[in-house]
Scaffold this motif. Structure first.
Motif, PDB file in Angstrom:
ATOM      1  N   LEU A 276      38.597  51.184  36.424  1.00  0.00           N
ATOM      2  CA  LEU A 276      37.803  51.985  35.496  1.00  0.00           C
ATOM      3  C   LEU A 276      38.096  51.699  34.016  1.00  0.00           C
ATOM      4  O   LEU A 276      37.274  51.786  33.137  1.00  0.00           O
ATOM      5  N   GLU A 277      39.305  51.510  33.710  1.00  0.00           N
ATOM      6  CA  GLU A 277      39.769  51.322  32.325  1.00  0.00           C
ATOM      7  C   GLU A 277      39.362  50.167  31.900  1.00  0.00           C
ATOM      8  O   GLU A 277      39.125  49.900  30.674  1.00  0.00           O
TER       9      GLU A 277
ATOM     10  N   LYS B  25      37.762  55.531  43.369  1.00  0.00           N
ATOM     11  CA  LYS B  25      38.982  56.257  43.700  1.00  0.00           C
ATOM     12  C   LYS B  25      39.721  56.777  42.387  1.00  0.00           C
ATOM     13  O   LYS B  25      40.841  57.382  42.388  1.00  0.00           O
ATOM     14  N   GLY B  26      39.294  56.356  41.135  1.00  0.00           N
ATOM     15  CA  GLY B  26      39.669  56.647  39.764  1.00  0.00           C
ATOM     16  C   GLY B  26      39.616  58.083  39.670  1.00  0.00           C
ATOM     17  O   GLY B  26      39.039  58.855  40.288  1.00  0.00           O
ATOM     18  N   SER B  27      40.319  58.365  38.540  1.00  0.00           N
ATOM     19  CA  SER B  27      40.630  59.782  38.021  1.00  0.00           C
ATOM     20  C   SER B  27      38.974  60.248  37.542  1.00  0.00           C
ATOM     21  O   SER B  27      38.344  59.549  37.216  1.00  0.00           O
ATOM     22  N   LYS B  28      38.773  61.727  37.775  1.00  0.00           N
ATOM     23  CA  LYS B  28      37.471  62.041  37.525  1.00  0.00           C
ATOM     24  C   LYS B  28      37.086  62.059  36.020  1.00  0.00           C
ATOM     25  O   LYS B  28      35.894  61.680  35.691  1.00  0.00           O
TER      26      LYS B  28
ATOM     27  N   LEU C 131      37.858  59.434  34.151  1.00  0.00           N
ATOM     28  CA  LEU C 131      37.405  58.181  33.855  1.00  0.00           C
ATOM     29  C   LEU C 131      36.062  57.821  34.606  1.00  0.00           C
ATOM     30  O   LEU C 131      35.528  57.083  33.985  1.00  0.00           O
ATOM     31  N   GLN C 132      35.979  58.529  35.904  1.00  0.00           N
ATOM     32  CA  GLN C 132      34.635  58.319  36.253  1.00  0.00           C
ATOM     33  C   GLN C 132      33.559  58.811  35.362  1.00  0.00           C
ATOM     34  O   GLN C 132      32.597  58.222  35.406  1.00  0.00           O
TER      35      GLN C 132
ATOM     36  N   HIS D 231      51.974  50.576  34.017  1.00  0.00           N
ATOM     37  CA  HIS D 231      51.101  51.294  32.944  1.00  0.00           C
ATOM     38  C   HIS D 231      50.579  50.301  31.918  1.00  0.00           C
ATOM     39  O   HIS D 231      49.249  50.046  31.868  1.00  0.00           O
TER      40      HIS D 231
ATOM     41  N   GLY E 266      39.773  52.057  41.195  1.00  0.00           N
ATOM     42  CA  GLY E 266      40.807  52.845  40.991  1.00  0.00           C
ATOM     43  C   GLY E 266      40.891  52.968  39.424  1.00  0.00           C
ATOM     44  O   GLY E 266      39.990  52.426  38.779  1.00  0.00           O
ATOM     45  N   ASP E 267      41.854  53.667  38.759  1.00  0.00           N
ATOM     46  CA  ASP E 267      42.182  53.798  37.685  1.00  0.00           C
ATOM     47  C   ASP E 267      41.943  52.528  36.544  1.00  0.00           C
ATOM     48  O   ASP E 267      41.241  52.316  35.595  1.00  0.00           O
ATOM     49  N   THR E 268      42.701  51.438  37.227  1.00  0.00           N
ATOM     50  CA  THR E 268      42.765  50.110  36.494  1.00  0.00           C
ATOM     51  C   THR E 268      41.546  49.557  36.351  1.00  0.00           C
ATOM     52  O   THR E 268      41.060  49.226  35.140  1.00  0.00           O
TER      53      THR E 268
END
Length: 318
Positions: free
Chosen positions: A167-168, A190-193, A195-196, A292, A163-165
């Motif tokens: 990927l960050e 699953k993360g945002s595009k 970030l991917q 966040h 997910g986003d976490t």
């Protein structure tokens, strides 16, 4: 002590003893609110599982998580904060302006009444549920790349999550680590595009789809992990110095769920730019209302805000 407290309505009760709770206590005490702080089931919060803290302002050489929280406790005690080493079992929150909230402790007959309540119960990371995972917290296993990534500079590490976490975390670690293994249970991210896109551009990030960690290797600290690929039914061992688990956090809000407004993830909803909840005289600080940032320094900041918000609230009824 509890008998005496039951005989009087308090101004400020704080639930939780991480940076948010102790910061709130210091500010509330200096405002003559005579705060009572209830330690909870993890005195000191998540920082007590962190070996070294290098990014908290004011400690140029760093400080251990336990020492930092002990310093915070001593500072709160210096201003005569009453600290109770118990767990809150339930609460009854008033709907009235100037109303009294009742905080029940471990035994039902033990309770404290207060006009003001600051909730700083934090959140708990989701664990994988495998052997040595908790044993090696602070010894290679971590839930925060921003907190602990520096200790793995120019080394190989692994991150679990898609997910986003996660990927960050991978994006952050890619700048300081030699190689990152991003381990994902599914066959896609699953993360945002955006970030991917950034992760796919990183030459030192190796993505392992359809995989999960089945074993943590090491005796006294993390030395490696065994990863099983359930698509090809194969297992491989990777030598890594750090394992960052990024599969989410769970806010510690269960006892408030029927009384406070929570978002879809269970975090307490506060009025934008403040710590004000939907109940008069009840305020939320730290990770329990922040999905966040989740940093010690931001938690301490919202602890300060909560105490100031409570002080203003109580001034309306003088």
């Amino acid at each position: 002590m509890l008998y005496i407290l039951k005989k009087k309505i308090q101004n400020c009760v704080i639930i939780g003893s991480g940076p948010a709770g102790y910061s709130a206590a210091v500010y509330a005490a200096r405002a003559d609110l005579n705060p009572i702080l209830i330690l909870g089931n993890q005195p000191g919060g998540q920082l007590t599982t962190t070996t070294n803290v290098d990014n908290y302002l004011g400690f140029p050489l760093g400080i251990s998580g336990n020492c930092l929280m002990e310093n915070c406790k001593k500072q709160a005690e210096r201003f005569n904060t009453i600290i109770i080493n118990k767990i809150v079992s339930n609460v009854f929150l008033s709907n009235k302006q100037g109303g009294v909230h009742r905080i029940f402790l471990e035994k039902k007959e033990e309770y404290i009444d207060s006009k003001g309540l600051i909730i700083a119960t934090g959140s708990s990371p989701k664990f994988l549920g495998i052997n040595k995972e908790k044993k090696f917290l602070g010894l290679g296993v971590s839930f925060c790349a921003t907190c602990d990534g520096f200790f793995h500079k120019d080394k190989e590490v692994a991150i679990i999550g898609g997910g986003d976490t996660a990927l960050e975390e991978a994006n952050y670690l890619s700048k300081i680590c030699k190689k990152i293994y991003l381990i994902i249970r599914k066959d896609h991210l699953k993360g945002s595009k955006i970030l991917q896109h950034h992760i796919f551009q990183k030459s030192n990030v190796n993505i392992l789809f359809c995989s999960n960690v089945t074993e943590i290797i090491g005796d006294n600290f993390l030395k490696g992990i065994k990863v099983f690929n359930h698509k090809y039914k194969t297992s491989n061992i990777f030598s890594v110095s750090g394992l960052f688990i990024a599969i989410g956090h769970v806010p510690n809000t269960e006892i408030f769920s029927n009384q406070l407004h929570l978002n879809e993830k269970g975090y307490i909803v506060v009025k934008r730019g403040s710590t004000i909840t939907n109940k008069p005289g009840v305020f939320a600080a730290g990770d329990v209302q922040d999905s966040h940032y989740r940093q010690a320094i931001t938690s301490a900041g919202t602890g300060c805000m909560a105490a100031l918000d409570l002080e203003r609230y109580l001034s309306l009824f003088k």
